[in-house]
Design an enzyme around this catalytic site. Structure first.
Site, PDB file in Angstrom:
ATOM      1  N   ASP A 234       0.817  -1.214   0.000  1.00  0.00           N
ATOM      2  CA  ASP A 234       0.000   0.000   0.000  1.00  0.00           C
ATOM      3  C   ASP A 234       0.850   1.262   0.000  1.00  0.00           C
ATOM      4  O   ASP A 234       2.073   1.212   0.198  1.00  0.00           O
ATOM      5  CB  ASP A 234      -0.963  -0.014   1.197  1.00  0.00           C
ATOM      6  CG  ASP A 234      -0.295  -0.406   2.508  1.00  0.00           C
ATOM      7  OD1 ASP A 234       0.946  -0.364   2.588  1.00  0.00           O
ATOM      8  OD2 ASP A 234      -1.013  -0.758   3.446  1.00  0.00           O
TER       9      ASP A 234
ATOM     10  N   ASN B 152      -7.319  -2.473  14.035  1.00  0.00           N
ATOM     11  CA  ASN B 152      -8.720  -2.830  13.771  1.00  0.00           C
ATOM     12  C   ASN B 152      -8.843  -4.077  12.883  1.00  0.00           C
ATOM     13  O   ASN B 152      -9.882  -4.343  12.322  1.00  0.00           O
ATOM     14  CB  ASN B 152      -9.463  -1.641  13.119  1.00  0.00           C
ATOM     15  CG  ASN B 152      -8.882  -1.255  11.761  1.00  0.00           C
ATOM     16  OD1 ASN B 152      -7.896  -1.843  11.315  1.00  0.00           O
ATOM     17  ND2 ASN B 152      -9.482  -0.291  11.106  1.00  0.00           N
TER      18      ASN B 152
ATOM     19  N   HIS C 223      -7.124  -4.623  10.066  1.00  0.00           N
ATOM     20  CA  HIS C 223      -6.918  -4.416   8.624  1.00  0.00           C
ATOM     21  C   HIS C 223      -5.635  -5.089   8.128  1.00  0.00           C
ATOM     22  O   HIS C 223      -4.695  -5.312   8.892  1.00  0.00           O
ATOM     23  CB  HIS C 223      -6.979  -2.921   8.233  1.00  0.00           C
ATOM     24  CG  HIS C 223      -5.825  -2.055   8.628  1.00  0.00           C
ATOM     25  ND1 HIS C 223      -5.981  -0.775   9.121  1.00  0.00           N
ATOM     26  CD2 HIS C 223      -4.493  -2.254   8.578  1.00  0.00           C
ATOM     27  CE1 HIS C 223      -4.802  -0.240   9.353  1.00  0.00           C
ATOM     28  NE2 HIS C 223      -3.881  -1.112   9.033  1.00  0.00           N
TER      29      HIS C 223
ATOM     30  N   GLU D  50      -9.761  -1.803   5.003  1.00  0.00           N
ATOM     31  CA  GLU D  50     -10.451  -1.493   6.250  1.00  0.00           C
ATOM     32  C   GLU D  50     -11.627  -2.456   6.469  1.00  0.00           C
ATOM     33  O   GLU D  50     -12.070  -3.118   5.520  1.00  0.00           O
ATOM     34  CB  GLU D  50     -10.965  -0.052   6.183  1.00  0.00           C
ATOM     35  CG  GLU D  50      -9.865   0.991   6.036  1.00  0.00           C
ATOM     36  CD  GLU D  50      -9.090   1.250   7.329  1.00  0.00           C
ATOM     37  OE1 GLU D  50      -9.010   0.353   8.192  1.00  0.00           O
ATOM     38  OE2 GLU D  50      -8.549   2.362   7.464  1.00  0.00           O
TER      39      GLU D  50
HETATM   40  C1  GLP Z   1      -0.504   0.204   8.559  1.00  0.00           C
HETATM   41  C2  GLP Z   1      -0.190  -0.431   7.185  1.00  0.00           C
HETATM   42  C3  GLP Z   1      -0.254  -1.915   7.267  1.00  0.00           C
HETATM   43  C4  GLP Z   1       0.502  -2.337   8.513  1.00  0.00           C
HETATM   44  C5  GLP Z   1      -0.326  -1.975   9.718  1.00  0.00           C
HETATM   45  C6  GLP Z   1       0.356  -2.228  11.047  1.00  0.00           C
HETATM   46  O1  GLP Z   1      -1.595   1.054   8.490  1.00  0.00           O
HETATM   47  N1  GLP Z   1      -1.004   0.020   6.127  1.00  0.00           N
HETATM   48  O2  GLP Z   1       0.275  -2.497   6.090  1.00  0.00           O
HETATM   49  O3  GLP Z   1       0.690  -3.719   8.514  1.00  0.00           O
HETATM   50  O4  GLP Z   1      -0.835  -0.678   9.613  1.00  0.00           O
HETATM   51  O5  GLP Z   1       1.338  -1.289  11.331  1.00  0.00           O
HETATM   52  P1  GLP Z   1       2.290  -1.375  12.597  1.00  0.00           P
HETATM   53  O6  GLP Z   1       3.290  -2.411  12.326  1.00  0.00           O
HETATM   54  O7  GLP Z   1       2.904  -0.001  12.696  1.00  0.00           O
HETATM   55  O8  GLP Z   1       1.441  -1.712  13.769  1.00  0.00           O
END
Ligand code: GLP
Length: 257
Positions: free
Chosen positions: A81, A150, A152, A157
């Site tokens: 993403d 959440n 995702h 989402e």
């Molecule tokens: C972000 C990214 C995801 C990632 C997730 C967890 O929003 N879009 O690809 O895996 O949230 O992030 P973190 O490792 O900082 O908890």
């Protein structure tokens, strides 16, 4: 469940879940899977994630590359993403994250490192181009995923259909809070409200999938994945019951299993 061993392998709802007492073992195993895939096919397409969780992963990948034990020279990478409406050179873009954590520290060729373009004039067309590029390149051989608070995956989402392709998404309030206030990105400025993400359908096509979660702040999301059946309100629940999927968790994130 109580986890007392250094490494516990479980099968939950037909899904392989490995719980580690030591995060170093988790990331070492996660990178070994990459090494195995590249040994079988040095030209493999690797799907990559960003976020705080993956910093330890990229540190280990860079170390193995420096030691000459791993080479990304012939492989291609496809990120999950990217934000919409900022320049790729913006310090908060996922391009910058990848450049700092991986591209500048390994032998991966820049032309083989792919992300959706954050500054595309037409983000919808860019999402379509990215989906086509993955397809044309032969699909993803090994996909790494993190989990949002959440539930995702990528930026898919809650409510996203399980057969979705790469698309533009309006970020939820929970995700905006997670990636600004909680993680300390975009300090003193407004975080983008839109992003592009591989769809859940795009992700599920990968030949192998490794999901990584660490820390007690992920325990609720992990618990929700395995509590109920597959449901759209928990995007990561789409990964359940597939032989090709492995969840790698530390004890803290596994405390509600
Ligand atoms: C972000 C990214 C995801 C990632 C997730 C967890 O929003 N879009 O690809 O895996 O949230 O992030 P973190 O490792 O900082 O908890």
């Amino acid at each position: 469940m109580k986890f007392t061993k250094r490494k516990t392998v479980l099968s939950l709802s037909g899904t392989r879940v490995v719980v580690y007492s030591d995060k170093a073992d988790l990331f070492s195993d996660a990178v070994s899977e990459l090494a195995k895939t590249l040994k079988e096919n040095p030209k493999a397409n690797i799907g990559l994630a960003t976020g705080a969780t993956f910093q330890d992963f990229y540190r280990e990948v860079a170390l193995q590359c420096r030691k000459g034990k791993l080479s990304l020279k012939k492989s291609s990478t496809f990120n999950l993403d990217e934000y919409v409406g900022i320049k790729p050179s913006d310090p908060e873009s996922y391009y910058s994250y990848m450049n700092n954590q991986l591209y500048s520290k390994t032998d991966l060729k820049k032309e083989n490192a792919h992300l959706p373009r954050s500054d595309a004039k037409n983000p919808k067309a860019e999402a379509q181009r990215y989906e086509n590029l993955i397809k044309k390149s032969g699909g993803i051989d090994l996909q790494y995923l993190g989990i949002g608070n959440n539930g995702h995956i990528g930026f898919n989402e809650p409510g996203t259909p399980f057969d979705s392709k790469t698309h533009v998404v309006k970020l939820s309030e929970a995700t905006i809070r997670q990636n600004s206030i909680e993680r300390g990105y975009f300090v003193g400025r407004k975080m983008p409200r839109y992003a592009m993400t591989m769809g859940i359908g795009t992700i599920l096509k990968a030949r192998k999938i490794i999901v990584i979660a660490t820390g007690s702040h992920k325990a609720e999301a992990i618990g929700r994945i395995f509590k109920k059946g597959k449901n759209k309100e928990v995007p990561a629940s789409s990964l359940k019951g597939m032989k090709k999927v492995t969840f790698m968790l530390d004890r803290q994130s596994a405390q509600r299993l």
